[in-house]
Design a protein around this motif. Structure first.
Motif, PDB file in Angstrom:
ATOM      1  N   THR A 129       0.866  -1.165   0.000  1.00  0.00           N
ATOM      2  CA  THR A 129       0.000   0.000   0.000  1.00  0.00           C
ATOM      3  C   THR A 129       0.913   1.228   0.000  1.00  0.00           C
ATOM      4  OG1 THR A 129      -0.135   0.234   2.405  1.00  0.00           O
ATOM      5  CG2 THR A 129      -1.718  -1.261   1.351  1.00  0.00           C
ATOM      6  N   SER A 130       0.337   2.397   0.157  1.00  0.00           N
ATOM      7  CA  SER A 130       1.158   3.605   0.201  1.00  0.00           C
ATOM      8  C   SER A 130       2.182   3.545   1.333  1.00  0.00           C
ATOM      9  CB  SER A 130       0.273   4.845   0.353  1.00  0.00           C
ATOM     10  OG  SER A 130      -0.582   4.714   1.484  1.00  0.00           O
ATOM     11  N   ARG A 131       1.864   2.855   2.410  1.00  0.00           N
ATOM     12  CA  ARG A 131       2.811   2.757   3.529  1.00  0.00           C
ATOM     13  C   ARG A 131       4.095   2.053   3.127  1.00  0.00           C
ATOM     14  NH1 ARG A 131       0.886   2.165   9.689  1.00  0.00           N
ATOM     15  NH2 ARG A 131      -0.319   4.099   9.834  1.00  0.00           N
ATOM     16  N   GLU A 132       3.963   0.898   2.491  1.00  0.00           N
ATOM     17  CA  GLU A 132       5.160   0.158   2.080  1.00  0.00           C
ATOM     18  C   GLU A 132       5.921   0.915   0.993  1.00  0.00           C
ATOM     19  OE1 GLU A 132       2.584  -2.405   4.265  1.00  0.00           O
ATOM     20  OE2 GLU A 132       2.124  -1.297   2.433  1.00  0.00           O
ATOM     21  N   ALA A 133       5.190   1.591   0.107  1.00  0.00           N
ATOM     22  CA  ALA A 133       5.840   2.304  -0.988  1.00  0.00           C
ATOM     23  C   ALA A 133       6.683   3.466  -0.475  1.00  0.00           C
ATOM     24  CB  ALA A 133       4.801   2.801  -1.988  1.00  0.00           C
ATOM     25  N   THR A 134       6.133   4.256   0.448  1.00  0.00           N
ATOM     26  CA  THR A 134       6.871   5.430   0.932  1.00  0.00           C
ATOM     27  C   THR A 134       7.970   5.052   1.921  1.00  0.00           C
ATOM     28  OG1 THR A 134       5.221   5.799   2.673  1.00  0.00           O
ATOM     29  CG2 THR A 134       4.927   7.012   0.591  1.00  0.00           C
ATOM     30  N   ALA A 135       7.867   3.865   2.523  1.00  0.00           N
ATOM     31  CA  ALA A 135       8.870   3.435   3.503  1.00  0.00           C
ATOM     32  C   ALA A 135       9.870   2.448   2.911  1.00  0.00           C
ATOM     33  CB  ALA A 135       8.182   2.802   4.709  1.00  0.00           C
ATOM     34  N   VAL A 136       9.883   2.302   1.596  1.00  0.00           N
ATOM     35  CA  VAL A 136      10.710   1.283   0.937  1.00  0.00           C
ATOM     36  C   VAL A 136      12.183   1.431   1.331  1.00  0.00           C
ATOM     37  CG1 VAL A 136      11.089   2.690  -1.139  1.00  0.00           C
ATOM     38  CG2 VAL A 136      11.160   0.197  -1.295  1.00  0.00           C
ATOM     39  N   GLN A 137      12.837   0.291   1.536  1.00  0.00           N
ATOM     40  CA  GLN A 137      14.266   0.280   1.838  1.00  0.00           C
ATOM     41  C   GLN A 137      15.097  -0.243   0.665  1.00  0.00           C
ATOM     42  OE1 GLN A 137      15.676   1.630   4.550  1.00  0.00           O
ATOM     43  NE2 GLN A 137      13.613   2.249   5.201  1.00  0.00           N
ATOM     44  N   GLU A 138      14.484  -1.065  -0.176  1.00  0.00           N
ATOM     45  CA  GLU A 138      15.144  -1.567  -1.377  1.00  0.00           C
ATOM     46  C   GLU A 138      14.202  -1.373  -2.561  1.00  0.00           C
ATOM     47  OE1 GLU A 138      16.555  -5.537  -1.075  1.00  0.00           O
ATOM     48  OE2 GLU A 138      17.735  -5.162   0.745  1.00  0.00           O
ATOM     49  N   VAL A 139      14.707  -0.762  -3.615  1.00  0.00           N
ATOM     50  CA  VAL A 139      13.892  -0.474  -4.785  1.00  0.00           C
ATOM     51  C   VAL A 139      13.763  -1.744  -5.628  1.00  0.00           C
ATOM     52  CG1 VAL A 139      13.711   0.906  -6.891  1.00  0.00           C
ATOM     53  CG2 VAL A 139      14.597   1.935  -4.779  1.00  0.00           C
ATOM     54  N   PRO A 140      12.539  -2.178  -5.908  1.00  0.00           N
ATOM     55  CA  PRO A 140      12.374  -3.406  -6.701  1.00  0.00           C
ATOM     56  C   PRO A 140      12.751  -3.182  -8.164  1.00  0.00           C
ATOM     57  CG  PRO A 140      10.247  -2.370  -6.349  1.00  0.00           C
ATOM     58  CD  PRO A 140      11.248  -1.575  -5.532  1.00  0.00           C
ATOM     59  N   ASP A 141      13.127  -4.277  -8.827  1.00  0.00           N
ATOM     60  CA  ASP A 141      13.448  -4.183 -10.250  1.00  0.00           C
ATOM     61  C   ASP A 141      12.232  -3.765 -11.068  1.00  0.00           C
ATOM     62  OD1 ASP A 141      16.044  -4.970  -9.784  1.00  0.00           O
ATOM     63  OD2 ASP A 141      15.635  -7.097 -10.145  1.00  0.00           O
ATOM     64  N   SER A 142      11.048  -4.197 -10.614  1.00  0.00           N
ATOM     65  CA  SER A 142       9.819  -3.889 -11.351  1.00  0.00           C
ATOM     66  C   SER A 142       8.666  -3.738 -10.381  1.00  0.00           C
ATOM     67  CB  SER A 142       9.516  -4.975 -12.386  1.00  0.00           C
ATOM     68  OG  SER A 142       9.497  -6.261 -11.770  1.00  0.00           O
ATOM     69  N   LEU A 143       7.687  -2.939 -10.790  1.00  0.00           N
ATOM     70  CA  LEU A 143       6.536  -2.637  -9.935  1.00  0.00           C
ATOM     71  C   LEU A 143       5.309  -2.460 -10.814  1.00  0.00           C
ATOM     72  CD1 LEU A 143       5.416  -1.746  -7.081  1.00  0.00           C
ATOM     73  CD2 LEU A 143       5.945   0.602  -7.785  1.00  0.00           C
ATOM     74  N   VAL A 144       4.222  -3.107 -10.435  1.00  0.00           N
ATOM     75  CA  VAL A 144       2.947  -2.866 -11.096  1.00  0.00           C
ATOM     76  C   VAL A 144       2.052  -2.131 -10.118  1.00  0.00           C
ATOM     77  CG1 VAL A 144       2.071  -5.170 -10.470  1.00  0.00           C
ATOM     78  CG2 VAL A 144       0.974  -3.874 -12.300  1.00  0.00           C
ATOM     79  N   VAL A 145       1.452  -1.045 -10.585  1.00  0.00           N
ATOM     80  CA  VAL A 145       0.609  -0.195  -9.752  1.00  0.00           C
ATOM     81  C   VAL A 145      -0.831  -0.361 -10.192  1.00  0.00           C
ATOM     82  CG1 VAL A 145       0.140   2.154  -8.987  1.00  0.00           C
ATOM     83  CG2 VAL A 145       2.487   1.475  -9.531  1.00  0.00           C
ATOM     84  N   ILE A 146      -1.690  -0.747  -9.268  1.00  0.00           N
ATOM     85  CA  ILE A 146      -3.124  -0.866  -9.554  1.00  0.00           C
ATOM     86  C   ILE A 146      -3.801   0.399  -9.046  1.00  0.00           C
ATOM     87  CG2 ILE A 146      -5.230  -2.184  -9.134  1.00  0.00           C
ATOM     88  CD1 ILE A 146      -3.522  -4.664  -8.721  1.00  0.00           C
ATOM     89  N   GLY A 147      -4.328   1.202  -9.952  1.00  0.00           N
ATOM     90  CA  GLY A 147      -4.965   2.456  -9.588  1.00  0.00           C
ATOM     91  C   GLY A 147      -4.448   3.592 -10.445  1.00  0.00           C
ATOM     92  N   GLY A 148      -5.185   4.705 -10.451  1.00  0.00           N
ATOM     93  CA  GLY A 148      -4.796   5.834 -11.281  1.00  0.00           C
ATOM     94  C   GLY A 148      -4.931   7.167 -10.586  1.00  0.00           C
ATOM     95  N   GLY A 149      -5.021   7.168  -9.258  1.00  0.00           N
ATOM     96  CA  GLY A 149      -5.173   8.409  -8.520  1.00  0.00           C
ATOM     97  C   GLY A 149      -3.841   9.029  -8.152  1.00  0.00           C
ATOM     98  N   VAL A 150      -3.881   9.915  -7.158  1.00  0.00           N
ATOM     99  CA  VAL A 150      -2.694  10.665  -6.774  1.00  0.00           C
ATOM    100  C   VAL A 150      -1.572   9.739  -6.310  1.00  0.00           C
ATOM    101  CG1 VAL A 150      -1.775  12.344  -5.137  1.00  0.00           C
ATOM    102  CG2 VAL A 150      -3.996  12.747  -6.220  1.00  0.00           C
ATOM    103  N   VAL A 151      -1.878   8.809  -5.411  1.00  0.00           N
ATOM    104  CA  VAL A 151      -0.842   7.905  -4.900  1.00  0.00           C
ATOM    105  C   VAL A 151      -0.246   7.088  -6.040  1.00  0.00           C
ATOM    106  CG1 VAL A 151      -0.411   5.901  -3.426  1.00  0.00           C
ATOM    107  CG2 VAL A 151      -1.803   7.795  -2.575  1.00  0.00           C
ATOM    108  N   ALA A 152      -1.096   6.573  -6.914  1.00  0.00           N
ATOM    109  CA  ALA A 152      -0.623   5.758  -8.034  1.00  0.00           C
ATOM    110  C   ALA A 152       0.325   6.558  -8.920  1.00  0.00           C
ATOM    111  CB  ALA A 152      -1.807   5.247  -8.845  1.00  0.00           C
ATOM    112  N   CYS A 153      -0.061   7.763  -9.264  1.00  0.00           N
ATOM    113  CA  CYS A 153       0.745   8.573 -10.182  1.00  0.00           C
ATOM    114  C   CYS A 153       2.042   9.054  -9.530  1.00  0.00           C
ATOM    115  CB  CYS A 153      -0.072   9.767 -10.673  1.00  0.00           C
ATOM    116  SG  CYS A 153      -1.454   9.302 -11.748  1.00  0.00           S
ATOM    117  N   GLU A 154       1.968   9.483  -8.267  1.00  0.00           N
ATOM    118  CA  GLU A 154       3.179   9.949  -7.599  1.00  0.00           C
ATOM    119  C   GLU A 154       4.157   8.807  -7.366  1.00  0.00           C
ATOM    120  OE1 GLU A 154       1.688  13.972  -5.266  1.00  0.00           O
ATOM    121  OE2 GLU A 154       2.159  12.174  -4.079  1.00  0.00           O
ATOM    122  N   MET A 155       3.677   7.651  -6.935  1.00  0.00           N
ATOM    123  CA  MET A 155       4.591   6.539  -6.680  1.00  0.00           C
ATOM    124  C   MET A 155       5.131   5.942  -7.974  1.00  0.00           C
ATOM    125  SD  MET A 155       5.142   6.303  -3.466  1.00  0.00           S
ATOM    126  CE  MET A 155       5.171   8.093  -3.585  1.00  0.00           C
TER     127      MET A 155
END
Length: 476
Positions: free
Chosen positions: A165-191
């Motif tokens: 969720t937004s919590r794990e995304a903003t607190a990430v410690q290791e950047v994943p090689d790939s990420l799929v985002v479900i959604g199109g709102g502010v959090v989805a676009c910013e992350m």
């Protein structure tokens, strides 16, 4: 066990709860805040603060690269470790001692634990083991300021796939090689903006256009900006199943059979109120639902219960919740002290701006800043309007700001009253244009008077003059 009485009990120590308590104490009342997590709340540790700390280096690097003479000094890309370190600094390494110290200095007591209503003006506080640590009584009011959590849609297999969720995304410690985002709102676009810049291969899956409540041209600009950053933006798609291999990648299956695979999946499809297990049933309200309030943030039919911030579903933004909190804290104090209550529209004790003057910025590339009504919303409201559009790159200040400036501005004018009712800006650093528009909307400044608010040259703010020229000079 603590058994205490206060004039005001606040459940939730985020920015909203802090401001309710602070204003009430300033009005001469005693107040206590109950918090089960970190003092400072979602915004300070898992939302606004860390996300903007992550986004700012991206904007700063883009700004340097877009100015000849500065771009030659840019010899590399983002330092991912430094970006994450900056985020950690912004959230004080998840240490809330500074926030606790602020409460103490403001004269607000703190009880740590889970607060739950047990009847009129009664709050029971339990610890993590479920043991009661305090029973509190409010002489005048209880304010529920518990905010929201990320909503997890009912997609088969999604919950079992351990989604972010937004919590794990903003607190990430290791950047994943790939990420799929479900959604199109502010959090989805910013992350999506963040992780693409930090090196992830990002796919965004949205059922409709991005940022669905903004002007369509703003939505299109954000989609184009994400695609330019390498993001695979898929609109009009519906995930129907999610699975994760043992310790491996996530597969999102779309309606129609296409699969999208990534190391992680981020769910950003909306928010749900934190109103479960709050004892709302004890005061006649439904558990797990949004809490309806009037413009003074008081629950209809109650003389003592208030719900402030995201939990009332009026405007799910930190700055708007703090605006509500100032009104709520002041009106709680006024009612307790028997002083006059100013609850007329735009009065001191109401949150009138929630209805038609809400400012919001999405810190994507480009930024989107808006306030008030869109063209569609204004027409749906039955207003007789004129829509004024201008290309921001044509303003002299834009070429001074950047060699590659691209943006747009739209103003919505209620022609019957001759006032601005909405504005949208898209482009680099347009967030700083927004407050002028907000003042014009809230203050109902006549368009004729705005001709006398002269923008400095050469700034991007000169777009105001260009918009006024489109509308027409009075007497000309």
């Amino acid at each position: 066990m603590d058994t205490s009485s206060y004039d005001l009990i606040v459940i939730g120590a985020g920015p909203v709860g802090e401001n309710v308590a602070d204003r009430a104490v300033a009005g001469g009342l005693t107040a206590v805040i109950v918090e089960s997590e970190l003092v400072g709340g979602e915004c300070s540790y898992w939302a606004c603060t860390p996300s903007k700390a992550l986004l700012r280096p991206i904007a700063a690097l883009r700004g340097a690269r877009d100015v000849d003479g500065a771009k030659q000094a840019v010899t590399g890309g983002l330092d991912v470790a430094a970006v994450l370190r900056r985020r950690d600094h912004a959230v004080h390494d998840f240490d809330d001692s500074g926030q606790v110290e602020w409460l103490q200095g403001a004269g607000i007591d703190l009880v740590r634990g889970h607060g739950r209503l047990t009847g009129d003006k009664q709050v029971e506080v339990t610890d993590a083991a479920g043991e009661v640590v305090a029973t509190l009584h409010a002489r005048h009011a209880v304010a529920v300021c518990t905010g929201t959590s990320a909503a997890i849609p009912d997609i088969p297999g999604l919950a079992e796939a351990a989604p972010w969720t937004s919590r794990e995304a903003t607190a990430v410690q290791e950047v994943p090689d790939s990420l799929v985002v479900i959604g199109g709102g502010v959090v989805a676009c910013e992350m999506a903006t963040v992780f693409a810049a930090l090196g992830s291969t990002v796919t965004v899956l949205s059922r409709s256009r991005l940022l669905g409540k903004v002007e369509p041209f703003a939505s299109d600009a954000v989609a184009e900006g994400l695609r330019d950053a390498g993001v695979d933006v898929r609109l009009g798609v519906t995930p129907v199943r999610v699975s994760r291999a043992d310790g491996g990648d996530v597969t999102v299956t779309l309606e129609g059979g296409d699969d999208v695979r990534a190391a992680e999946v981020l769910v950003a499809t909306g928010r749900t109120p934190n109103t479960r297990d709050l004892g709302l049933e004890s005061v006649g309200l439904a558990s797990g639902e949004w809490i309806e309030v009037d413009d003074t943030l008081r629950v209809p039919g109650s003389e003592w219960l208030y719900a402030v911030g995201d939990v009332n579903h009026r405007a799910l933004l930190t700055h708007q919740g703090k605006y509500q909190a100032r009104a709520a804290g002041d009106v709680i104090a006024a009612r307790a002290n028997g002083t006059p209550v100013d609850d007329a529209s735009w009065g001191a004790h109401v949150a009138t701006a929630d209805h038609a003057a809400v400012p919001q910025v999405t810190f994507t590339e480009p930024e989107v800043a808006s306030v008030g009504l869109t063209e569609e919303a204004a027409r749906d409201a039955g207003l007789d309007i004129r829509v004024l559009d201008y290309d921001l790159s044509w303003v002299a200040g834009a070429s001074a700001h950047s060699d590659a400036y691209s943006g747009a501005a739209r103003a919505i004018v209620d022609t019957a009253r001759g006032v601005l009712v909405g504005a949208t800006f898209v482009g680099p650093d347009v967030a700083e244009l927004l407050q002028a528009a907000t003042i014009a909307v809230v203050g109902e400044v006549p368009i004729d008077r705005l001709w006398h608010a002269v923008p400095a040259y050469p700034t991007v703010s000169e777009v105001w003059l260009r918009l006024l020229e489109q509308f027409g000079r009075p007497g000309a």
